[in-house]
Scaffold this active site. Sequence first.
Site, PDB file in Angstrom:
ATOM      1  N   GLU A 202       1.147  -1.001   0.149  1.00 10.53           N
ATOM      2  CA  GLU A 202      -0.286  -0.161   0.274  1.00 10.53           C
ATOM      3  C   GLU A 202       0.918   0.814   0.122  1.00 10.53           C
ATOM      4  OE1 GLU A 202      -2.495  -0.535   3.720  1.00 10.53           O
ATOM      5  OE2 GLU A 202      -4.128  -1.594   1.872  1.00 10.53           O
ATOM      6  N   GLU A 285      -7.549  -7.488  -0.114  1.00 13.05           N
ATOM      7  CA  GLU A 285      -7.983  -7.503   0.752  1.00 13.05           C
ATOM      8  C   GLU A 285      -9.214  -7.481   1.447  1.00 13.05           C
ATOM      9  OE1 GLU A 285      -5.676  -4.362   4.279  1.00 13.05           O
ATOM     10  OE2 GLU A 285      -3.321  -5.729   3.124  1.00 13.05           O
TER      11      GLU A 285
END
Length: 687
Positions: A202, A285
């Site tokens: 991320e 995710e």
Amino acid sequence: MAPQTKKSTTTMAFFIIIISFFSLLLTTSLSIEPSSLQTSLINSRAFEIDDDKFWKDGEQFQIIGGDVHYFRVHPVYWRDRLLRAKALGLNTIQTYVPWNIHEPRPGQWVFDGFADIESFLVVCKELDLLVMLRAGPYICGEWDFGGFPAWLLAVEPALELRSSDPAFLQLVEKWWSVLLPKVYPFLYNNGGPIIMVQIENEYGSYGEDKGYLRRLVTLARGHLGDSTILYTTDGGRRPNLEKGNIPGANVYSAVDFTTGDDPWPIFKLQQEFNAPGKSPPLSAEFYTGWLTHWGEKMAETDAAFTANALKTILCQNGSVVLYMAHGGTNFGFLNGANTGANESDYKADLTSYDYDAPIKEWGDVNNAKFRGGLHFNLMRVIKRCSTASVSPIPPNNKMKGYGPIKVQKIASLFDALDTISDSMDIIEAQSPVSMESAGQMFGFLLYVSDYPVKENGSVLSVPKVHDRAQVFVSCGDHGSSQKYVGTIERWLNKALRVPRIKCSSNIRLYILVENMGHLNHGAYIYDRKGILSAVIVDGSILHGWKMYPISFQNLNKLLTVNPIVQFPDSKSANKFSYKKIKRNSRTSSKVPGFYEGRFTIDTINQVKDTFISFSGWGKGVTFVNNFNIGRFWPLVGPQCNLYVPAPVLRHGENVVIILELEAPNPELTISSVDYPDFTCGSKVHQL
């Protein structure tokens, strides 16, 4: 739905037949070893991306994955938890690789026990589970310092983390030069389970140093080869993807987003950041739950809502990775922490990383999210929307409560200082130094100094302390009586009034600082611990400090001669001298102390998972048979009980040692129970 076959499969099969025929002829004349055929079969394995789909050995493949972190699960239970994930319908396991457990000190490599990643990958292979490996070097994951080793914070000049800083990259290169060769044999093309390796994590939520990301790609390719699929994961918003993707590097960009968001517009956006035909829709995710900090209500998400959100992806041939499939536990001091609006808005994660996942912290699958009876659940969605094979669901592991356990105080922290702090590690300096600079990466550091007696008392302030400091004063040495002054907290820093003390010499000042978990995310991730400013007494800076790193390696030296056993039953507990206990505990109130208790497990088949309840206790950390099961803080909550896996226990006598930082339960008891409890705390105590 029958698996789709790539158009090239027929042509490939023809060539394989021809090559095999000539290979047989050559074998007769050249005596080729039989292993060459095995090698060719391994080399025919391939995991690829094409036509906006995943392909496994030439057949279309839908990733139905889930995160299970090997470092959050006792190694004895790896197979158990993976079998449960497989029974849920998962075909892929995603796991982070935390640098800090593999290199706890510079050049000290650890790949055994909880850090035995190779054995974990072997179990995945044996269970026919593919693996998506999140190699970092930064992982976040609500893990201490986002997986970075805390000694990076002691490097001078200060490193620029997650950047092209040459000094930082040199350390990353050294780390990956150890890790990646270990995982290379486990790549899918080499006969192993690893189908993809993640670069960073991320990054688009943090920075935009494309040179840093490209350097990581070069390193990965150098160790893993060009055929390995590398991927990034970023939030499903344009700014995140713009900063986090790696153009022209042949790296697949995956996305994550809030559960319940419409996934398909996000998957369409994802295509803009992948090459044409190289963007299979993947939620890397898919949040089955959420994290919880101390002082918050335990996070829970509705099972039917979560299942319905999963259905919108899987039933339209999208791929997904459940975060988490099984959360596990932040054993020891390895929980992470987050901040809010500023650096002082600090929120440490619980010991439990249950995450409200379908496989609970203790392995339970009899819950609404996993199979849920008549309710809409994840297992039912996976079966309905995919060709996932059905595996038997392992029965839940039996839990056992061993009852109340009487404990006794064996030493105050100050009395035990010579035992729990090695004289070779004590640091003397004019000003306080950070915990990391003192070589203390986790836990506690005691700062000690002296100042002249003031007739009317004093005012003490520590403008910057990370994370929580308990202040004591006394006359003379460690063995004399310490008086509690107050607590200074990172999130509620205030000056303390030190009352007048009659001393013939200087007043000795003790500041015990607890590192409650390095930040794992955000702009303030460079998160040194300890006293990070001057200490000011009545407007003057205090100089001349000794710093004592607190070690828990010699706890056995604190144990009493006479064993302390658990109460046989609750009636015996009531017979114990409550008035004496209450009187003794109050005399040492707010002074940290070590407490010991023992309980016996009569037979091997009675060694089961359990929980230790700390109802009525303050704040501290607990060891069972020298294994650090984590932090407790029932005053703040919501976690009341700590999970103890059966492999930590043993047939016969089991020893519990508690460091209580404030005040123990007045009855000096803890309880071994067969259930979790997340109902502690109150609005008064919430952070």
